[in-house]
Motif scaffolding. Structure first.
Motif, mmCIF file in Angstrom:
data_model
loop_
_atom_site.group_PDB
_atom_site.id
_atom_site.type_symbol
_atom_site.label_atom_id
_atom_site.label_comp_id
_atom_site.label_asym_id
_atom_site.label_seq_id
_atom_site.Cartn_x
_atom_site.Cartn_y
_atom_site.Cartn_z
ATOM 1 N N GLU A 122 0.795 -1.271 -0.032
ATOM 2 C CA GLU A 122 -0.047 -0.036 0.038
ATOM 3 C C GLU A 122 0.904 1.240 0.145
ATOM 4 O O GLU A 122 0.266 2.191 -0.059
ATOM 5 C CB GLU A 122 -1.173 -0.054 1.271
ATOM 6 C CG GLU A 122 -0.247 0.140 2.681
ATOM 7 C CD GLU A 122 0.051 -0.963 3.189
ATOM 8 O OE1 GLU A 122 0.162 -1.042 4.492
ATOM 9 O OE2 GLU A 122 -0.029 -1.987 2.804
ATOM 10 N N PRO A 125 3.406 3.971 -5.239
ATOM 11 C CA PRO A 125 2.703 4.610 -5.804
ATOM 12 C C PRO A 125 1.689 4.162 -6.877
ATOM 13 O O PRO A 125 0.615 4.931 -7.140
ATOM 14 C CB PRO A 125 3.614 5.786 -6.466
ATOM 15 C CG PRO A 125 4.981 4.879 -6.614
ATOM 16 C CD PRO A 125 5.134 3.878 -5.550
ATOM 17 N N THR A 126 1.766 2.993 -7.391
ATOM 18 C CA THR A 126 0.858 2.529 -8.195
ATOM 19 C C THR A 126 -0.032 1.557 -7.734
ATOM 20 O O THR A 126 -1.236 1.077 -8.489
ATOM 21 C CB THR A 126 1.840 1.512 -9.285
ATOM 22 O OG1 THR A 126 2.450 0.610 -8.503
ATOM 23 C CG2 THR A 126 2.849 2.474 -9.932
ATOM 24 N N LYS A 127 -0.394 1.629 -6.436
ATOM 25 C CA LYS A 127 -1.422 0.592 -5.835
ATOM 26 C C LYS A 127 -2.471 1.286 -5.174
ATOM 27 O O LYS A 127 -2.034 2.309 -4.300
ATOM 28 C CB LYS A 127 -0.598 -0.351 -4.938
ATOM 29 C CG LYS A 127 -0.102 -1.701 -5.480
ATOM 30 C CD LYS A 127 0.476 -2.574 -4.466
ATOM 31 C CE LYS A 127 -0.721 -3.438 -3.796
ATOM 32 N NZ LYS A 127 -1.595 -4.200 -4.608
ATOM 33 N N ASN A 128 -3.610 1.110 -5.448
ATOM 34 C CA ASN A 128 -4.632 1.783 -4.595
ATOM 35 C C ASN A 128 -5.090 1.221 -3.251
ATOM 36 O O ASN A 128 -5.604 1.941 -2.328
ATOM 37 C CB ASN A 128 -6.030 1.659 -5.614
ATOM 38 C CG ASN A 128 -5.821 2.520 -6.976
ATOM 39 O OD1 ASN A 128 -5.104 3.563 -6.785
ATOM 40 N ND2 ASN A 128 -6.491 2.079 -7.927
ATOM 41 N N GLU A 129 -4.816 0.021 -2.939
ATOM 42 C CA GLU A 129 -5.040 -0.468 -1.729
ATOM 43 C C GLU A 129 -3.849 -1.766 -1.598
ATOM 44 O O GLU A 129 -3.135 -2.350 -2.314
ATOM 45 C CB GLU A 129 -6.287 -1.052 -1.526
ATOM 46 C CG GLU A 129 -6.477 -2.428 -2.368
ATOM 47 C CD GLU A 129 -8.058 -2.862 -2.304
ATOM 48 O OE1 GLU A 129 -8.148 -4.110 -1.814
ATOM 49 O OE2 GLU A 129 -8.854 -2.186 -2.792
#
Length: 594
Positions: A122, A125-129
């Protein structure tokens, strides 16, 4: 030819006796004489056959570390193991023996960020969760970062003769904290080499061992030095957790000699039984793609999801159960366990003189990513790819194509560890056994090879196109001539997954008949998903509350829910096993007032 089914009793008859009388066997456990003791905590008065402060279910790396930690904290321990001592192959023992131990003087906050990236992601920067529950990820990261830098120190405290060889740093250099964390990984050995002898046995002299066998020998030495606190019960698999009216886990029903025995855990139970590689129902339920024919594993045949089932029956929450440390591997059609195929480490894939094609004969990825760290542990994602227009899995099975030069140069599978190394699957240094048994599809020309794949390999279902495979091989020859892979960017460099050494072998031609195809499917050493546990290794229920007195460590409750660096599972055996053991030992005995 018919498949052979391997049982716990017969799959390693030739392995020899287990090393060292480190612990007592089940016959010496004395599971009698406690019938007058009551379970307590509820209205029923139950008889017990045996008791200890802490009961650990599963004698692999995590179970051993948990038992040692609990004993060092002053607890008496019973360690239950389903296998006979002479057949006791754990995933840890069969592994490469790589583990992580960051610099003790490294930046601890940076280490936490790096671990958070691997465990959950998490903070990328590329992951939303994140992949971990936000309720527990902070605690998991905190405790792991506290214990992990002490891993080398812990192992060498068990046996001063145990040696480590530094092999590398952070496998994800772009992750937060990677640069300052002081991350390090190590190989295990009792000699000078990171690679053990060919075809090792579990009873060979300790000083001759390396990799997972050396690592596990170190743990067994630690168990042997604590026989005043730890009893090991072989051939005594855990079957069911015992809970009182308050929901506390107060014991385990195990099986010994065909009869149930009730073992009282005065302080706690720790589940360390590994994954579900050989549980057909769990594989069908949880694995991506075609869970049976599209998968194989190359760790212990004892991982049947026992602890996951026991935890679920007690109300445990599940977490990312489909996760697996896997790549593309060879699946042996003639060795099975519970109707699940057994595979092997196929570390020749992606090396010089190899190419991988799908069921139609087309390349679909840079082959070196299948065996390069860390991508080797995610490459199975390409194996389970589904074509959403054709509604099929075009890369299951895939095929490694080689020629006679490659076949005679070195073993195509690893014979220093894993299933072929320890004799679960018969193999020889010249790969001749695989030809004799039909495991390698053989032909004099590429076109004939494609026809044989199409017409004789059942899992191909007639999809292989001789013209397509011939064109693919022509394109590979162009790669050899130019040194450039214009389609997938494959390079000529090859990195040994055990030693970390990188060599430049060039693109080796595949033009010396006969030619061979080795079928490949998704697979690896183990599954990684299972029970949800918090940072203290307490098993969590579906209300996000700890199940009282129940702990877990190892692959069945792995921390690595996002990505995986080689040696991560062995690492969490040490870290999470110690945390679980210490915390279980610190519980107040539930029968103290009785």
């Amino acid at each position: 030819m018919g498949a052979s089914s391997v049982s716990r009793r017969d799959f390693l008859r030739k392995a020899g006796l287990a090393a060292a009388g480190a612990a007592v066997g089940a016959s010496a456990l004395g599971l009698t004489g406690c019938a007058d003791q009551a379970a307590g905590g509820g209205t029923d008065q139950e008889a017990w056959d045996k008791e200890a402060d802490v009961v650990v279910v599963g004698f692999g790396g995590a179970g051993a570390c948990a038992a040692i930690a609990a004993a060092d904290a002053g607890a008496s321990v019973i360690l239950l193991e389903k296998n006979a001592e002479a057949e006791h192959l754990s995933n840890t023992l069969m592994s490469g023996g790589i583990f992580h131990s960051p610099d003790k003087d490294g930046d601890k906050e940076a280490l936490k960020e790096y671990l958070r990236g691997m465990f959950s992601g998490e903070n990328l920067p590329t992951k939303n969760e994140g992949e971990q529950s936000p309720l527990f990820v902070d605690g998991i990261v905190e405790k792991f970062a506290e214990y992990e830098p002490l891993n080398v120190e812990f192992m060498q405290s068990l046996d001063p003769d145990f040696k480590v060889i530094e092999r590398g740093g952070a496998a994800f250099p772009d992750f937060p904290g990677a640069e300052k964390a002081g991350y390090k990984s190590y190989n295990s050995t009792y000699g000078k080499s990171a690679t053990g002898p060919k075809f090792p046995t579990i009873d060979m002299p300790k000083e001759d061992t390396a990799a997972g066998l050396a690592f596990f020998n170190c743990l067994k030495t630690g168990i042997a030095d604590r026989t005043d606190k730890i009893e090991v019960a072989y051939e005594t698999p855990g079957q069911k957790l015992i809970q009182n009216d308050a929901g506390e886990v107060i014991g385990v029903v195990a099986q010994q000699g065909g009869a149930d025995v009730r073992i009282k855990a005065k302080k706690g139970v720790i589940l360390t039984t590994g994954g579900y590689e050989y549980n057909e129902e769990m594989r069908r339920a949880f694995l991506e793609g075609e869970g049976m024919t599209g998968w194989a594993f190359y760790g212990t045949l004892s991982n049947e999801g026992d602890g996951i089932r026991m935890g679920c029956e007690a109300g445990a929450q599940l977490a990312k159960v489909g996760k697996a440390a896997s790549r593309l591997i060879w699946s042996c059609p003639d060795v099975t366990k519970n109707d699940c195929n057994v595979g092997s480490i196929t570390d020749s894939v992606g090396g010089a003189g190899t190419i991988v094609v799908n069921s139609e004969g087309r390349r679909f990825m840079n082959e070196t990513l299948i065996t390069k760290d860390p991508s080797r542990y995610f490459s199975y994602k390409n194996a389970v790819h589904m074509d959403i227009e054709k509604l099929e899995f075009p890369n299951n099975p895939s095929y490694m194509i080689i020629d006679e030069t490659k076949r005679t140069s070195a073993p195509l599978v690893n014979i220093t560890l894993s299933t072929c190394g320890f004799g679960i699957i018969p193999w020889d240094e010249d790969n001749q056994t695989a030809i004799d048994k039909g495991w390698l599809i053989k032909a004099d020309t590429i076109e004939e090879l494609a026809e044989k794949i199409r017409d004789t390999h059942e899992l191909n279902r007639g999809r292989m196109d001789p013209a397509v495979l011939a064109a693919t091989m022509e394109q590979y020859q162009h790669m050899v001539d130019t040194g450039v892979d214009e389609e997938f960017g494959r390079t000529s460099k090859s990195k040994d997954p055990l030693t970390g050494e990188e060599t430049d072998k060039g693109f080796q031609p595949i033009n010396t008949p006969p030619f061979y195809a080795m079928p490949l499917v998704a697979g690896g050493p183990n599954t990684k998903g299972g029970l949800q546990a918090d940072g203290e290794r307490r098993v969590i229920d579906w209300r996000n509350e700890p199940i009282p007195r129940l702990y877990s460590a190892g692959e069945m409750s792995s921390c690595f829910k996002f990505v995986y660096q080689g040696g991560g599972n062995v690492t969490e055996c040490i870290v999470c096993g110690r945390i679980a053991g210490e915390n279980a030992a610190a519980e107040t005995a539930w029968d103290a007032a009785k």
